[in-house]
Design an enzyme around this catalytic site. Structure first.
Site, short mmCIF file in Angstrom:
data_model
loop_
_atom_site.label_atom_id
_atom_site.label_comp_id
_atom_site.label_asym_id
_atom_site.label_seq_id
_atom_site.Cartn_x
_atom_site.Cartn_y
_atom_site.Cartn_z
N SER A 113 0.97 -1.03 0.01
CA SER A 113 0.11 0.12 -0.08
C SER A 113 0.86 1.25 0.00
CB SER A 113 -0.90 -0.05 1.22
OG SER A 113 -1.40 1.49 1.27
N TYR A 158 -2.64 -1.38 10.27
CA TYR A 158 -2.19 -1.54 8.73
C TYR A 158 -1.03 -1.11 8.23
CZ TYR A 158 -4.12 -1.43 3.82
OH TYR A 158 -4.30 -1.66 2.73
N1 LIG Z 1 -8.67 -0.44 -2.13
C1 LIG Z 1 -7.49 0.35 -1.80
O1 LIG Z 1 -7.59 1.53 -1.53
C2 LIG Z 1 -6.25 -0.30 -1.30
C3 LIG Z 1 -5.32 0.41 -1.12
C4 LIG Z 1 -3.94 -0.02 -0.86
C5 LIG Z 1 -3.71 -1.32 -0.75
N2 LIG Z 1 -4.97 -2.00 -0.82
C6 LIG Z 1 -4.76 -3.67 -0.51
O2 LIG Z 1 -4.98 -4.26 -1.69
C7 LIG Z 1 -5.55 -5.65 -1.41
C8 LIG Z 1 -6.93 -5.80 -2.01
O3 LIG Z 1 -7.88 -5.05 -1.34
P1 LIG Z 1 -9.12 -4.69 -1.84
O4 LIG Z 1 -9.38 -3.18 -1.66
O5 LIG Z 1 -9.69 -5.24 -3.13
O6 LIG Z 1 -10.08 -5.36 -0.71
P2 LIG Z 1 -11.46 -6.22 -0.58
O7 LIG Z 1 -11.75 -6.29 0.67
O8 LIG Z 1 -12.30 -5.64 -1.66
O9 LIG Z 1 -10.60 -7.34 -1.05
C9 LIG Z 1 -9.78 -8.33 -0.26
C10 LIG Z 1 -9.80 -9.78 -0.27
O10 LIG Z 1 -9.05 -10.54 0.64
C11 LIG Z 1 -9.81 -11.49 1.05
N3 LIG Z 1 -9.40 -11.79 2.46
C12 LIG Z 1 -9.31 -11.09 3.50
N4 LIG Z 1 -8.82 -12.03 4.55
C13 LIG Z 1 -8.58 -13.05 3.98
C14 LIG Z 1 -7.97 -14.04 4.42
N5 LIG Z 1 -7.54 -14.46 5.73
N6 LIG Z 1 -7.77 -15.24 3.69
C15 LIG Z 1 -7.91 -15.32 2.40
N7 LIG Z 1 -8.66 -14.35 1.99
C16 LIG Z 1 -8.83 -13.22 2.63
C17 LIG Z 1 -11.30 -10.98 1.22
O11 LIG Z 1 -12.17 -12.28 1.20
C18 LIG Z 1 -11.39 -10.09 -0.25
O12 LIG Z 1 -11.56 -10.98 -1.12
C19 LIG Z 1 -5.43 -5.66 0.29
O13 LIG Z 1 -4.06 -6.41 0.52
C20 LIG Z 1 -5.54 -3.98 0.64
O14 LIG Z 1 -4.75 -4.04 1.87
C21 LIG Z 1 -5.92 -1.70 -0.94
#
Ligand SMILES: NC(=O)c1ccc[n+]([C@@H]2O[C@H](COP(=O)([O-])OP(=O)(O)OC[C@H]3O[C@@H](n4cnc5c(N)ncnc54)[C@H](O)[C@@H]3O)[C@@H](O)[C@H]2O)c1
Length: 254
Positions: free
Chosen positions: A143, A156
């Protein structure tokens, strides 16, 4: 766009958000996508979307905080398809949304277990498989908060700084064995996670300010992260390892 022809690639967190968009675009780029998530209906839906578009998908229900389940998932890929070429370790959860002095040890442990230890389990077993088959490419979703912070997100922020650390550590350890390891640092991307977080009163106040912090003038789309991941997973990035690539609309430049 770079190609992933005939590559077997694990995507964790593939039930929605960045993971689902990645599954669809990786499959279009030629990969067989192996979808891991603890949300089983979610990965079934993603698999349906991939195969409906003519792509190849295989799903494995898996909670990445369970090392045995992760190990079995990697073994399953090798058994079914011969080898693992790449992995996008993307599953994660949001911060607890409390200042550090109010954060319980249980809340801290939960976020660190999913966002950092889960990545460690995945990398450990993926690397083991790649060492046996001549190499591969791993991309971890960190991130922008892997290098800076926002308020009330110490759990986080610490986990994502750790993801960049483990990425660099593994890049150093396995570079000569043809395993490249990189991270992506997304800015804010419109996904179910952001929809959940932005509904919280504390974050709602920061939301507009955060949008303005993206010099490009908007939040990202999941596909924009997926495209960067394809490049890092493909041979087009063959001299790139140990990097944390910002895909953040300029967030880290302000
Ligand atoms: N959306 C943002 O703005 C953003 C920014 C920076 C980083 N991220 C990172 O991107 C990645 C994806 O995030 P997103 O925004 O698509 O979120 P999201 O919540 O839409 O998707 C996250 C996915 O991870 C799965 N998950 C969570 N815990 C789990 C576990 N213990 N075992 C297996 N699967 C698990 C969930 O079921 C979900 O499908 C994450 O690592 C998040 O920290 C997101």
């Amino acid at each position: 766009m770079s190609n992933l022809n005939d590559r077997n690639i694990i995507i964790t967190g593939a039930s929605g958000g960045i993971g689902r968009a990645s599954a669809l675009l990786f499959a279009k780029a030629g990969a067989r996508v192996v979808l891991l998530d603890r949300d089983v209906p979610g990965i079934e839906e993603t698999a349906g979307l991939v195969t409906g578009g003519g792509g190849k998908a295989y799903l494995i229900p898996c909670d990445i905080t369970d090392e045995d389940a992760v190990s079995h998932a990697v073994n399953d890929v090798v058994k079914q398809f011969g080898r693992l070429h790449g992995a996008f370790n993307n599953a994660g959860v949001e911060h607890t949304n409390l200042p550090l002095h109010e954060l319980s040890a249980a809340a801290w442990d939960r976020v660190l277990k999913i966002d950092l230890t889960g990545v460690f389990y995945c990398m450990k077993h993926q690397i083991r498989a790649m060492l046996e088959s001549g190499g591969g490419s791993i991309v971890n979703t960190a991130s922008a908060l892997g290098t800076v912070a926002i308020s009330a997100a110490s759990d986080y922020v610490a986990a994502k700084h750790g993801v960049i650390g483990i990425t660099k550590g593994a890049a150093v350890d396995y570079g000569t064995q043809n395993i490249r390891v990189n991270a992506i640092m997304p800015g804010i991307v419109e996904t179910p996670m952001v929809a959940r977080v932005s509904a919280e009163p504390h974050f709602a106040k920061q939301y507009q300010a955060l949008r303005e912090r993206h010099p490009i003038g908007r939040f990202g789309k999941p596909e924009e992260i997926a495209k960067a991941a394809i490049w890092l997973l493909s041979d087009d990035s063959s001299f790139v390892t140990g990097t944390a690539l910002a895909v953040d609309g300029g967030y880290l430049s302000i």
